[in-house]
Design a protein around this motif. Structure first.
Motif, PDB file in Angstrom:
ATOM      1  N   ASN A  70       0.804  -1.218   0.000  1.00  0.00           N
ATOM      2  CA  ASN A  70       0.000   0.000   0.000  1.00  0.00           C
ATOM      3  C   ASN A  70       0.839   1.271   0.000  1.00  0.00           C
ATOM      4  OD1 ASN A  70      -2.438  -1.371  -0.041  1.00  0.00           O
ATOM      5  ND2 ASN A  70      -2.489  -1.561   2.189  1.00  0.00           N
ATOM      6  N   THR A  71       2.162   1.112   0.149  1.00  0.00           N
ATOM      7  CA  THR A  71       3.032   2.280   0.114  1.00  0.00           C
ATOM      8  C   THR A  71       2.880   3.028  -1.204  1.00  0.00           C
ATOM      9  OG1 THR A  71       4.635   1.090   1.471  1.00  0.00           O
ATOM     10  CG2 THR A  71       5.392   3.103   0.406  1.00  0.00           C
ATOM     11  N   PHE A  72       2.706   2.281  -2.299  1.00  0.00           N
ATOM     12  CA  PHE A  72       2.556   2.931  -3.592  1.00  0.00           C
ATOM     13  C   PHE A  72       1.291   3.788  -3.637  1.00  0.00           C
ATOM     14  CE2 PHE A  72       5.389  -0.587  -4.745  1.00  0.00           C
ATOM     15  CZ  PHE A  72       6.355   0.104  -5.456  1.00  0.00           C
ATOM     16  N   GLU A  73       0.237   3.321  -2.980  1.00  0.00           N
ATOM     17  CA  GLU A  73      -0.990   4.103  -2.918  1.00  0.00           C
ATOM     18  C   GLU A  73      -0.795   5.340  -2.052  1.00  0.00           C
ATOM     19  OE1 GLU A  73      -5.762   3.363  -2.072  1.00  0.00           O
ATOM     20  OE2 GLU A  73      -4.329   1.702  -1.954  1.00  0.00           O
ATOM     21  N   GLU A  74      -0.002   5.209  -0.988  1.00  0.00           N
ATOM     22  CA  GLU A  74       0.298   6.357  -0.143  1.00  0.00           C
ATOM     23  C   GLU A  74       1.090   7.404  -0.918  1.00  0.00           C
ATOM     24  OE1 GLU A  74       2.301   4.852   3.272  1.00  0.00           O
ATOM     25  OE2 GLU A  74       0.616   3.575   3.896  1.00  0.00           O
ATOM     26  N   TYR A  75       2.016   6.943  -1.776  1.00  0.00           N
ATOM     27  CA  TYR A  75       2.757   7.889  -2.612  1.00  0.00           C
ATOM     28  C   TYR A  75       1.793   8.691  -3.460  1.00  0.00           C
ATOM     29  CZ  TYR A  75       6.915   4.966  -1.685  1.00  0.00           C
ATOM     30  OH  TYR A  75       7.928   4.273  -1.100  1.00  0.00           O
ATOM     31  N   GLN A  76       0.821   7.994  -4.030  1.00  0.00           N
ATOM     32  CA  GLN A  76      -0.151   8.653  -4.890  1.00  0.00           C
ATOM     33  C   GLN A  76      -0.917   9.730  -4.115  1.00  0.00           C
ATOM     34  OE1 GLN A  76      -3.257   6.077  -6.107  1.00  0.00           O
ATOM     35  NE2 GLN A  76      -4.314   7.598  -7.340  1.00  0.00           N
TER      36      GLN A  76
END
Length: 294
Positions: free
Chosen positions: A224-230
């Motif tokens: 979910n880190t990638f979603e947090e980046y977004q």
């Protein structure tokens, strides 16, 4: 349709990405399919069994056309895990598409009400299904129908095999990854690096479809880190690279930690700013940017 399903399909639905995937994986990088030659096909196929309508959902499917003539229908299916019954699934997708073409060869004659062959019916075109596999273990079995169907020796000469086109993204060569021109290169590069190095050195390639890349990465990596980046770093109109996104993430992590230490009375603002070699004004500006109020 769930958010994860949509995330898998959104990036690949862009013509530039779809054409890139087909050109690299089917044609070894030859630019045979152009963006403007692709036309979206409904990913939901309807077929009838026992008098009832049923729906068969593809992930992404597009017509490849040239001079308004359909050359082929190409479908993409995403897999994170191996599927023993994938050959049968692919057979279902392809057979449904061919059946629809067959039905389109006929029309109802107004004089008799009977089905007759159309005078200008479109020629039957091929259907190609590509399986994009993002799993972290090799897809060793279940690529053909005869691997999953037990056929007596006496019947083998009469049972047709069915092959599937499975592309293991994490096992692409570096040379293959370099052939990609679209954002899919970033995705493929990540999976190859993580398999070979267990680590990721981000690319400086500018991302065209930033939100969609990060959504897809969040789903396929279960991170979910990638979603947090977004959610945290994407500014509309700003040019972004994976290198830039990860740098911002690292900076944000430091800012969050310093903010907590200041709030807990363990550091002064001056000490916090000095620890990362920026001025107090810059540190306070960073706090303000991230809505961190002292």
């Amino acid at each position: 349709m769930g958010e994860k399903d949509l995330a898998q399909k959104t990036l690949e639905a862009y013509n530039d990405v779809f054409a890139d995937i087909v050109n690299v994986l089917l044609f070894d990088g030859k630019q045979l399919v152009q963006e403007n030659e692709l036309e979206q096909e409904s990913s939901d196929s309807i077929y009838k069994v026992d008098g009832k309508l049923h729906e068969l959902k593809r992930d992404v499917a597009k017509y490849w056309k040239h001079n308004n003539i359909r050359i082929a229908l190409v479908g993409l299916e995403n897999q994170i895990e191996t599927d023993k019954y994938m050959p049968i699934r692919v057979m279902s997708y392809d057979a449904t598409a061919y059946r629809q073409q067959l039905l389109n060869q006929y029309e109802t004659a107004p004089e008799t009400g009977k089905q007759v062959k159309k005078k200008n019916a479109e020629p039957i075109y091929p259907v190609v299904t590509m399986i994009l596999y993002f799993g972290n273990i090799p897809w060793k079995k279940y690529r053909t129908l005869l691997e999953i169907v037990e056929v007596p020796d006496e019947l083998k000469p009469f049972v047709s095999n069915y092959n599937t086109n499975i592309f293991e993204i994490a096992w692409l060569s570096k040379e293959q990854v370099e052939l990609f021109k679209s954002d899919f290169k970033i995705v493929a590069d990540y999976f190859v690096q993580m398999r070979t190095n267990k680590d990721y050195k981000p690319s400086k390639q500018i991302i065209k479809h930033v939100n969609e890349v990060l959504q897809l990465m969040a789903v396929f990596t279960n991170d979910n880190t990638f979603e947090e980046y977004q959610n945290l770093f994407i500014i509309k109109g700003e040019e972004m690279t994976m290198c830039g996104i990860l740098d911002k993430a690292e900076t944000r992590g430091k800012i969050d930690l310093l903010y907590k230490l200041i709030k807990d009375g363990m550091l002064t603002v001056e000490q916090a700013a000095k620890s990362i070699n920026i001025s107090v004004e810059q540190l306070l500006a960073n706090f303000k940017q991230y809505n961190l109020i002292l």
